[in-house]
Design a protein around this motif. Structure first.
Motif, PDB file in Angstrom:
ATOM      1  N   UNK A 187       5.995  -0.089   3.088  1.00 33.63           N
ATOM      2  CA  UNK A 187       7.376  -0.176   3.569  1.00 33.63           C
ATOM      3  C   UNK A 187       8.146   1.033   3.054  1.00 33.63           C
ATOM      4  N   UNK A 188       8.830   1.706   3.983  1.00 33.40           N
ATOM      5  CA  UNK A 188       9.711   2.821   3.628  1.00 33.40           C
ATOM      6  C   UNK A 188      11.145   2.307   3.730  1.00 33.40           C
ATOM      7  N   UNK A 189      11.789   2.087   2.601  1.00 34.75           N
ATOM      8  CA  UNK A 189      13.140   1.521   2.567  1.00 34.75           C
ATOM      9  C   UNK A 189      14.158   2.636   2.368  1.00 34.75           C
ATOM     10  N   UNK A 190      15.195   2.657   3.214  1.00 36.50           N
ATOM     11  CA  UNK A 190      16.159   3.755   3.187  1.00 36.50           C
ATOM     12  C   UNK A 190      17.154   3.688   2.038  1.00 36.50           C
ATOM     13  N   UNK A 191      17.191   2.573   1.306  1.00 39.15           N
ATOM     14  CA  UNK A 191      17.911   2.559   0.026  1.00 39.15           C
ATOM     15  C   UNK A 191      17.332   1.477  -0.865  1.00 39.15           C
ATOM     16  N   UNK A 192      17.673   1.531  -2.133  1.00 35.10           N
ATOM     17  CA  UNK A 192      17.100   0.597  -3.103  1.00 35.10           C
ATOM     18  C   UNK A 192      17.555  -0.839  -2.887  1.00 35.10           C
ATOM     19  N   UNK A 193      18.781  -1.035  -2.397  1.00 36.76           N
ATOM     20  CA  UNK A 193      19.245  -2.401  -2.147  1.00 36.76           C
ATOM     21  C   UNK A 193      18.325  -3.097  -1.147  1.00 36.76           C
ATOM     22  N   UNK A 194      17.952  -2.386  -0.088  1.00 34.79           N
ATOM     23  CA  UNK A 194      17.018  -2.966   0.880  1.00 34.79           C
ATOM     24  C   UNK A 194      15.625  -3.086   0.288  1.00 34.79           C
ATOM     25  N   UNK A 195      15.246  -2.140  -0.547  1.00 35.31           N
ATOM     26  CA  UNK A 195      13.934  -2.224  -1.199  1.00 35.31           C
ATOM     27  C   UNK A 195      13.826  -3.488  -2.045  1.00 35.31           C
ATOM     28  N   UNK A 196      14.918  -3.877  -2.705  1.00 37.28           N
ATOM     29  CA  UNK A 196      14.906  -5.100  -3.515  1.00 37.28           C
ATOM     30  C   UNK A 196      14.641  -6.328  -2.644  1.00 37.28           C
ATOM     31  N   UNK A 197      15.239  -6.349  -1.438  1.00 34.80           N
ATOM     32  CA  UNK A 197      14.973  -7.444  -0.516  1.00 34.80           C
ATOM     33  C   UNK A 197      13.533  -7.445  -0.057  1.00 34.80           C
ATOM     34  N   UNK A 198      12.990  -6.253   0.197  1.00 33.18           N
ATOM     35  CA  UNK A 198      11.600  -6.138   0.607  1.00 33.18           C
ATOM     36  C   UNK A 198      10.655  -6.602  -0.507  1.00 33.18           C
ATOM     37  N   UNK A 199      10.959  -6.215  -1.740  1.00 33.13           N
ATOM     38  CA  UNK A 199      10.150  -6.648  -2.888  1.00 33.13           C
ATOM     39  C   UNK A 199      10.102  -8.173  -2.972  1.00 33.13           C
ATOM     40  N   UNK A 200      11.254  -8.788  -2.821  1.00 32.45           N
ATOM     41  CA  UNK A 200      11.334 -10.255  -2.889  1.00 32.45           C
ATOM     42  C   UNK A 200      10.488 -10.907  -1.801  1.00 32.45           C
ATOM     43  N   UNK A 201      10.546 -10.372  -0.597  1.00 27.47           N
ATOM     44  CA  UNK A 201       9.768 -10.928   0.508  1.00 27.47           C
ATOM     45  C   UNK A 201       8.270 -10.735   0.289  1.00 27.47           C
ATOM     46  N   UNK A 202       7.895  -9.565  -0.197  1.00 27.73           N
ATOM     47  CA  UNK A 202       6.481  -9.270  -0.451  1.00 27.73           C
ATOM     48  C   UNK A 202       5.936 -10.168  -1.562  1.00 27.73           C
ATOM     49  N   UNK A 203       6.716 -10.345  -2.619  1.00 29.34           N
ATOM     50  CA  UNK A 203       6.260 -11.176  -3.734  1.00 29.34           C
ATOM     51  C   UNK A 203       6.140 -12.647  -3.351  1.00 29.34           C
ATOM     52  N   UNK A 204       6.885 -13.050  -2.316  1.00 32.65           N
ATOM     53  CA  UNK A 204       6.804 -14.440  -1.852  1.00 32.65           C
ATOM     54  C   UNK A 204       5.526 -14.717  -1.079  1.00 32.65           C
ATOM     55  N   UNK A 205       4.835 -13.651  -0.676  1.00 27.11           N
ATOM     56  CA  UNK A 205       3.584 -13.801   0.068  1.00 27.11           C
ATOM     57  C   UNK A 205       2.421 -13.637  -0.892  1.00 27.11           C
ATOM     58  N   UNK A 206       1.703 -14.702  -1.100  1.00 27.17           N
ATOM     59  CA  UNK A 206       0.600 -14.704  -2.070  1.00 27.17           C
ATOM     60  C   UNK A 206      -0.443 -13.651  -1.697  1.00 27.17           C
ATOM     61  N   UNK A 207      -0.862 -12.888  -2.696  1.00 31.11           N
ATOM     62  CA  UNK A 207      -1.931 -11.920  -2.499  1.00 31.11           C
ATOM     63  C   UNK A 207      -1.511 -10.623  -1.830  1.00 31.11           C
ATOM     64  N   UNK A 208      -0.243 -10.466  -1.534  1.00 39.05           N
ATOM     65  CA  UNK A 208       0.205  -9.256  -0.843  1.00 39.05           C
ATOM     66  C   UNK A 208       0.142  -8.044  -1.773  1.00 39.05           C
ATOM     67  N   UNK A 209      -0.358  -6.940  -1.230  1.00 36.89           N
ATOM     68  CA  UNK A 209      -0.457  -5.699  -1.996  1.00 36.89           C
ATOM     69  C   UNK A 209       0.307  -4.564  -1.307  1.00 36.89           C
ATOM     70  N   UNK A 210       1.321  -4.922  -0.575  1.00 36.37           N
ATOM     71  CA  UNK A 210       2.116  -3.927   0.152  1.00 36.37           C
ATOM     72  C   UNK A 210       2.858  -3.021  -0.831  1.00 36.37           C
ATOM     73  N   UNK A 211       2.806  -1.727  -0.558  1.00 37.06           N
ATOM     74  CA  UNK A 211       3.480  -0.747  -1.393  1.00 37.06           C
ATOM     75  C   UNK A 211       4.809  -0.337  -0.744  1.00 37.06           C
ATOM     76  N   UNK A 212       5.775  -0.009  -1.576  1.00 39.81           N
ATOM     77  CA  UNK A 212       7.130   0.293  -1.108  1.00 39.81           C
ATOM     78  C   UNK A 212       7.592   1.616  -1.710  1.00 39.81           C
ATOM     79  N   UNK A 213       8.307   2.418  -0.898  1.00 43.87           N
ATOM     80  CA  UNK A 213       9.029   3.578  -1.435  1.00 43.87           C
ATOM     81  C   UNK A 213      10.490   3.450  -1.007  1.00 43.87           C
ATOM     82  N   UNK A 214      11.369   4.158  -1.726  1.00 45.72           N
ATOM     83  CA  UNK A 214      12.789   3.909  -1.496  1.00 45.72           C
ATOM     84  C   UNK A 214      13.641   5.135  -1.808  1.00 45.72           C
ATOM     85  N   UNK A 215      14.950   4.888  -2.004  1.00 44.07           N
ATOM     86  CA  UNK A 215      15.928   5.976  -2.151  1.00 44.07           C
ATOM     87  C   UNK A 215      17.137   5.462  -2.932  1.00 44.07           C
TER      88      UNK A 215
END
Length: 325
Positions: free
Chosen positions: A237-265
């Motif tokens: 996931x490419x997040x255009x700011x950290x506030x959105x990245x935090x939401x993405x992190x929360x969603x990813x962590x809610x999915x068991x076994x997810x290894x999605x990587x995120x970058x941000x700004x």
């Protein structure tokens, strides 16, 4: 009797004159009222109009601006923010308030690159100096309005490209990614999307979807959650700011076994623990406090009759776990 009556009228008139003089003197005492240019006690007032103060980035910007003004000691600062990232009406009201208060200058980080041009044009016609920071005002809208407003801020396209480059290195060619965009009307949102797309092309990544979450954490959580269902093979996931990245992190962590990587700004404090543990591979520090300070300095140059630079390009730094120790 007539003489006594005339004497009484003369005494009454003199008393009223003295009272009026006293009231005028009281009104001037202490220099509390702002004069032309918002000057209080000879110091100009500079308005700092930011976006959402619910965003840690703009909280840090305000603190940095206040510290800088205290250090300068030659101006008064009126700082304001808005309720959320899409509260354009709130910014318009803040700008109008600066005009009413006869501020000497406005330093503005616009929520929308086009919608703020008209109210800023009215401020300019009132003799107020304008400096644009953080989010570039639309060049076409400025030209149509006959405005030439200097910009203090980073190269958002390049910053996002550098952030996206970190994801490209981690996933390799063929990695499937999505982009969380900022406000569609904001130039920096468009520029960061372009930077992420450039990084994806260079690394051979496949962008399977791109949606706005309007810079907001809760909306990013919802958008990301939907992606995890509709695109279960997404790897980054490419997040255009950290506030959105935090939401993405929360969603990813809610999915068991997810290894999605995120970058941000942005490199706000709240994102750093996730950078340290590798959940967020990289973010970009764009030094919001310094942007505001530079914007205030350029505004004061304009107030003093000097010519500000057309673009004061501010620095960007990619931040990874290695940088946080």
């Amino acid at each position: 009797m007539t003489s006594n009556r005339n004497r009484s009228l003369l005494i009454a008139a003199s008393s009223l004159l003295l009272l009026g003089t006293a009231l005028t003197a009281c009104g001037q005492e202490g220099g509390g009222e702002a004069g032309p240019g918002g000057a209080k006690g000879g110091r100009p007032t500079v308005c700092l109009v930011m976006k959402s103060l619910g965003n840690e980035y703009f909280q840090a910007m305000q603190k940095g601006a206040e510290a800088h003004v205290k250090q300068r000691g030659d101006l008064d600062l009126k700082a304001s923010g808005i309720q959320n990232e899409t509260d354009i009406d709130g910014q318009v009201a803040a700008i109008n308030g600066c005009v009413t208060d006869q501020a000497a200058a406005i330093v503005v980080a616009p929520a929308d690159s086009r919608a703020l041009v008209a109210p800023l044009g009215r401020a300019a016609k009132a003799g107020i100096k304008i400096i644009n920071i953080d989010v570039k005002l639309d060049d076409g809208a400025l030209k149509a309005a006959g405005l030439d407003i200097p910009f203090v801020g980073p190269d958002n396209t390049e910053g996002a490209r550098l952030s996206g480059e970190a994801l490209g290195k981690a996933l390799g060619k063929g990695g499937k990614v999505v982009i969380l965009e900022g406000n569609p009307g904001a130039a920096n949102a468009q520029q960061r999307k372009a930077g992420f797309e450039a990084a994806a092309r260079a690394a051979g990544l496949e962008v399977v979807d791109s949606k706005t979450a309007h810079w907001e954490t809760d909306e990013a959580y919802t958008v990301t959650g939907n992606w995890l269902t509709s695109h279960p093979d997404v790897q980054g996931i490419l997040a255009s700011n950290d506030s959105m990245a935090l939401g993405a992190v929360k969603a990813v962590q809610a999915k068991a076994g997810s290894k999605i990587k995120i970058v941000s700004f942005d490199n706000i404090e709240a994102i750093r623990p996730y950078v340290k543990d590798g959940t967020v591979l990289a973010t970009v520090d764009q030094y919001g406090a310094e942007q505001a300070a530079d914007g205030i300095d350029e505004a004061m140059k304009a107030v003093k009759g000097e010519q500000p630079q057309a673009w004061v390009k501010t620095k960007l730094t990619v931040v990874t776990a290695a940088d946080l120790g």
